[in-house]
Write an enzyme that holds these catalytic residues in place. Sequence first.
Site, mmCIF file in Angstrom:
data_model
loop_
_atom_site.group_PDB
_atom_site.id
_atom_site.type_symbol
_atom_site.label_atom_id
_atom_site.label_comp_id
_atom_site.label_asym_id
_atom_site.label_seq_id
_atom_site.Cartn_x
_atom_site.Cartn_y
_atom_site.Cartn_z
ATOM 1 N N LYS A 183 1.166 -0.926 -0.029
ATOM 2 C CA LYS A 183 0.084 0.197 -0.052
ATOM 3 C C LYS A 183 0.609 1.242 -0.188
ATOM 4 C CE LYS A 183 -3.260 2.854 0.710
ATOM 5 N NZ LYS A 183 -4.171 3.571 -0.244
ATOM 6 N N CYS B 228 -2.422 10.879 1.054
ATOM 7 C CA CYS B 228 -2.343 9.477 0.935
ATOM 8 C C CYS B 228 -1.199 10.105 0.636
ATOM 9 C CB CYS B 228 -3.341 8.914 -0.089
ATOM 10 S SG CYS B 228 -4.793 9.086 0.444
HETATM 11 N N1 SAJ Z 1 -0.880 15.170 -9.583
HETATM 12 C C1 SAJ Z 1 -0.123 16.214 -9.815
HETATM 13 N N2 SAJ Z 1 0.232 15.013 -11.028
HETATM 14 C C2 SAJ Z 1 -0.765 13.539 -11.351
HETATM 15 C C3 SAJ Z 1 -1.716 13.273 -10.605
HETATM 16 C C4 SAJ Z 1 -1.393 13.708 -9.535
HETATM 17 O O1 SAJ Z 1 -0.187 16.520 -9.585
HETATM 18 O O2 SAJ Z 1 -0.278 13.862 -12.781
HETATM 19 C C5 SAJ Z 1 -1.579 15.766 -7.663
HETATM 20 C C6 SAJ Z 1 -3.382 16.325 -8.005
HETATM 21 O O3 SAJ Z 1 -3.258 16.739 -7.955
HETATM 22 C C7 SAJ Z 1 -3.137 15.689 -6.558
HETATM 23 C C8 SAJ Z 1 -2.235 14.827 -5.870
HETATM 24 O O4 SAJ Z 1 -1.467 15.276 -6.733
HETATM 25 O O5 SAJ Z 1 -2.830 17.132 -4.993
HETATM 26 C C9 SAJ Z 1 -2.453 13.508 -5.297
HETATM 27 O O6 SAJ Z 1 -3.610 12.970 -6.223
HETATM 28 P P1 SAJ Z 1 -4.458 11.256 -6.974
HETATM 29 O O7 SAJ Z 1 -5.492 11.703 -7.632
HETATM 30 O O8 SAJ Z 1 -2.850 11.016 -7.473
HETATM 31 O O9 SAJ Z 1 -3.998 10.473 -5.315
HETATM 32 P P2 SAJ Z 1 -4.891 10.418 -4.345
HETATM 33 O O10 SAJ Z 1 -4.318 11.165 -3.233
HETATM 34 O O11 SAJ Z 1 -6.860 11.036 -4.310
HETATM 35 O O12 SAJ Z 1 -5.701 8.920 -4.134
HETATM 36 C C10 SAJ Z 1 -4.311 8.298 -3.961
HETATM 37 C C11 SAJ Z 1 -4.589 6.932 -5.051
HETATM 38 N N3 SAJ Z 1 -3.694 6.182 -5.576
HETATM 39 C C12 SAJ Z 1 -2.240 5.925 -5.905
HETATM 40 O O13 SAJ Z 1 -2.933 6.491 -7.531
HETATM 41 C C13 SAJ Z 1 -1.534 4.921 -6.246
HETATM 42 C C14 SAJ Z 1 -5.416 6.303 -4.714
HETATM 43 O O14 SAJ Z 1 -5.878 5.070 -5.296
HETATM 44 C C15 SAJ Z 1 -5.424 5.293 -3.135
HETATM 45 O O15 SAJ Z 1 -6.394 4.995 -2.670
HETATM 46 C C16 SAJ Z 1 -5.623 6.712 -2.228
HETATM 47 O O16 SAJ Z 1 -3.635 7.712 -2.839
HETATM 48 C C17 SAJ Z 1 -5.077 6.762 -0.529
HETATM 49 O O17 SAJ Z 1 -6.124 7.047 -0.158
HETATM 50 O O18 SAJ Z 1 -3.892 6.209 -0.510
#
Ligand code: SAJ
Length: 406
Positions: free
Chosen positions: A201, A255
Amino acid sequence: MINVIGLGYIGLPTALMMASHGVEVVGTDYNKELVETLNAGKTTFEEKGLDELFQEAVKSGIKFTTEYQVTDMYIVSVPTPYDKFSKKIDACYVNAAVKEVMNVCPKGATVVIESTVSPGTIDKFVRPIIEENGFKIGEDIHLVHAPERIIPGNMVYELLHNNRTIGADDISIGEKVKKYYASFCQGDIVVTDIKTAEMTKVVENTFRAVNIAFANELAKICRHDDMDVYEIIKICNMHPRVNILQPGPGVGGHCISVDPWFLVGDYPALTKVIWESMKVNDSMPEFVLERIFTVMKENGIKDTSKVGLYGITYKENVDDFRESPTLQLLECQEKHLSTPLKVYDPWVKENIVESQCQDFDKFIDNSDIVVIMVKHDHIKDNMDKLKNKIVIDCCNICDLPNVYHI
Ligand code: SAJ
């Protein structure tokens, strides 16, 4: 019957999903107000499909209470923050929840930890609590770790379709718990040991953090030497083995901006790449602030009250603003400026910062520079209102002429 402990962003949808698939569920949370809201028939956050799922679960008989239940299976889904100084996991909520469970659970019960924990947390904190209460693990109490993987914004779909991991000391107990998750989960469910499940995880979220950091670092290089990072990423991604993520104004949420620190805290000498990646992501809000100053200067704008930040949440189309890049930027800005930058977010209805506007048109009218921090659908639908503005687009969604990128 399953007693789900912690009815937040993960516990609530999980409890609702199980209940609406025929499992008897009682949800417990120590927050009286939250329990009262749920008992009044309302959900506590906005999420696509959540209200419908809630109605189904209520019809199927789900109950919400502040009391821990006497039952044979518990799912603990409480927050796991990190200690900002040591970077290690702060397991206080998990510990407190397990202690409460120990006060009521009968012999033979299974305790499933769903909260994200760093590898070894269950050995270090949870096992001793169970043993201190006079239970023998594996005989009196069975221990399982079943981390979630759902993404805010698409939780209900992902709960149904994502593959899952279950870690257990005893494979037969893992298989038993798997049946409960399989009541709704259509993905594959892998059963492994607890420490492996803990590590997977954290590794998944660290993978994403490191890859976002790579995109952010490219954005900085390209800004320094006047290259178009988006065009470069687009072309690179046409290579069959390259898949670069998107740069942005920073990384928020509870996360990806948190979990990788667990590894840095526990293995500081072994986590150079992860550590530097987290620093790159954390540096982005300040990078945006510097960009705002440059654009103000280029356009002869001196008054910071003429700059508006669009978006407070940590990402698009959610109402969660925990650790959001906008809040990080505002914190950093306080060190440099006395007049706070105006902010607006259609998803955040209560004022969480002083300089927040609740009226989109007024926010736009009063801003010469609009900084797009979050790519909510709302701003995509209102692009025409930005026509006469200077736009700093941190999300690469705007194709108007007056646009600057990060
Ligand atoms: N972000 C970027 N660039 C990208 C993708 C995301 O800057 O290309 C930023 C987003 O704007 C945001 C942050 O990253 O601020 C995180 O967003 P996210 O959509 O990537 O992920 P989370 O935090 O909403 O959810 C993550 C997910 N983990 C993965 O994709 C590996 C989700 O599947 C998990 O269940 C969740 O964390 C968790 O609960 O751990």
